[in-house]
Design a protein around this motif. Structure first.
Motif, short mmCIF file in Angstrom:
data_model
loop_
_atom_site.label_atom_id
_atom_site.label_comp_id
_atom_site.label_asym_id
_atom_site.label_seq_id
_atom_site.Cartn_x
_atom_site.Cartn_y
_atom_site.Cartn_z
N ARG A 82 71.65 24.46 99.06
CA ARG A 82 70.79 23.55 98.30
C ARG A 82 71.30 23.54 96.87
O ARG A 82 71.30 24.57 96.20
N ALA A 83 71.77 22.36 96.42
CA ALA A 83 72.44 22.30 95.13
C ALA A 83 72.24 20.93 94.48
O ALA A 83 71.99 19.94 95.17
N PRO A 84 72.37 20.85 93.14
CA PRO A 84 72.36 19.55 92.47
C PRO A 84 73.55 18.70 92.91
O PRO A 84 74.48 19.18 93.57
N ARG A 85 73.54 17.43 92.51
CA ARG A 85 74.51 16.46 93.02
C ARG A 85 75.95 16.87 92.78
O ARG A 85 76.79 16.78 93.68
N ARG A 86 76.32 17.31 91.56
CA ARG A 86 77.72 17.62 91.26
C ARG A 86 78.25 18.73 92.16
O ARG A 86 79.35 18.62 92.71
#
Length: 269
Positions: A82-86
């Motif tokens: 689970r990670a931000p877009r970049r």
């Protein structure tokens, strides 16, 4: 990666550990590794929702590769990040991850009104039992789509429902409602005063428009009712999860002001 504390192991076998990401003596960020007791073969890697700088985000592939080694030692055969877009885009491009879902969040403004043609009420016990069966079946299918055997997926779904609704309709901090038009149930809603989204706030676990009633604005009305419930609880933020490929739902949420904060991606180890 440097662990911030020893691995935490719960009585049911779940484990977790937080790590600092260090490069050249500088702390560049952090992440958390988790394994849930209901699915011990799946390891979870959680980056913070706010993300990092572009330069630091470029190190995501090497960081996750190190995390994968640790998860293999924990006995995991699948990893979900689970990670931000970049960070997510780099992992999709470099390590062969596949998109699974995304968390979307909305800051709530004024309390919305429902369309005058519809109303809402709490589910009856019979309606609740049918709704839970349908929700479990849908949740299990999401795991089957990720390669889990059906029996194992169904076990995960039952365990999740039991933990989230330990007292059924009487569970505190939960609203299980149906949308009614002219005494006919046209949709159902499950919302809680907290959830797995990293930002605090209410969370929509499930929203369902009845067969034959879709495309008539009832999904939007259900979401407005969810915001009414959150507002009455004193919550000023709402989160939800939308699975990859569900473009109809994603467009609805975006039109209501929800924005993507985290991407969930996965691959086999």
């Amino acid at each position: 990666m440097v662990s911030d504390a020893p691995v935490q192991v719960a009585a049911d076998g779940a484990r977790s550990c937080r790590y600092s990401i260090v490069c050249g003596g500088r702390v560049m960020g952090g992440l958390e590794l988790k394994v849930e007791s209901s699915a011990p073969q799946t390891g979870h890697v959680h980056f913070p929702a706010h993300g990092r700088s572009d330069q630091d985000a470029n190190h995501s592939a090497s960081v996750v590769t190190a995390a994968e080694r640790l998860l293999r030692d924990w006995g995991c055969t699948t990893v979900r990040v689970r990670a931000p877009r970049r960070e997510a885009e780099e992992l999709l491009a470099k390590l062969g991850y596949r998109s699974v879902s995304r968390i979307m969040v909305k800051e709530l403004g004024t309390r919305p009104d429902l369309p005058p043609s519809v109303g809402a009420r709490t589910l009856t016990q019979e309606e609740f039992e049918a709704f839970v069966r349908a929700a479990q079946a849908q949740y299990a299918l999401s795991f089957v789509g990720r390669g889990f055997p059906l029996a194992e997926a169904e076990k995960i779904a039952r365990s999740a429902t039991t933990s989230l609704l330990p007292n059924g309709l009487a569970t505190q901090g939960v609203a299980l409602r149906c949308l009614v038009e002219q005494e006919e149930v046209v949709g159902r809603l499950w919302v809680a005063d907290s959830g797995p989204a990293p930002e605090p706030g209410a969370y929509v676990y499930d929203v369902e428009v009845a067969e034959g009633r879709r495309g008539r604005g009832f999904g939007r009305a259900l979401m407005l009712h969810a915001e009414q419930i959150a507002w009455d609880w004193g919550c000023r933020r709402m989160g939800l999860n939308v699975f990859e490929g569900n473009t109809v739902a994603e467009r609805l949420y975006a039109s209501l002001g929800y924005r993507t904060t985290l991407h969930s991606i996965a691959r086999d180890l």
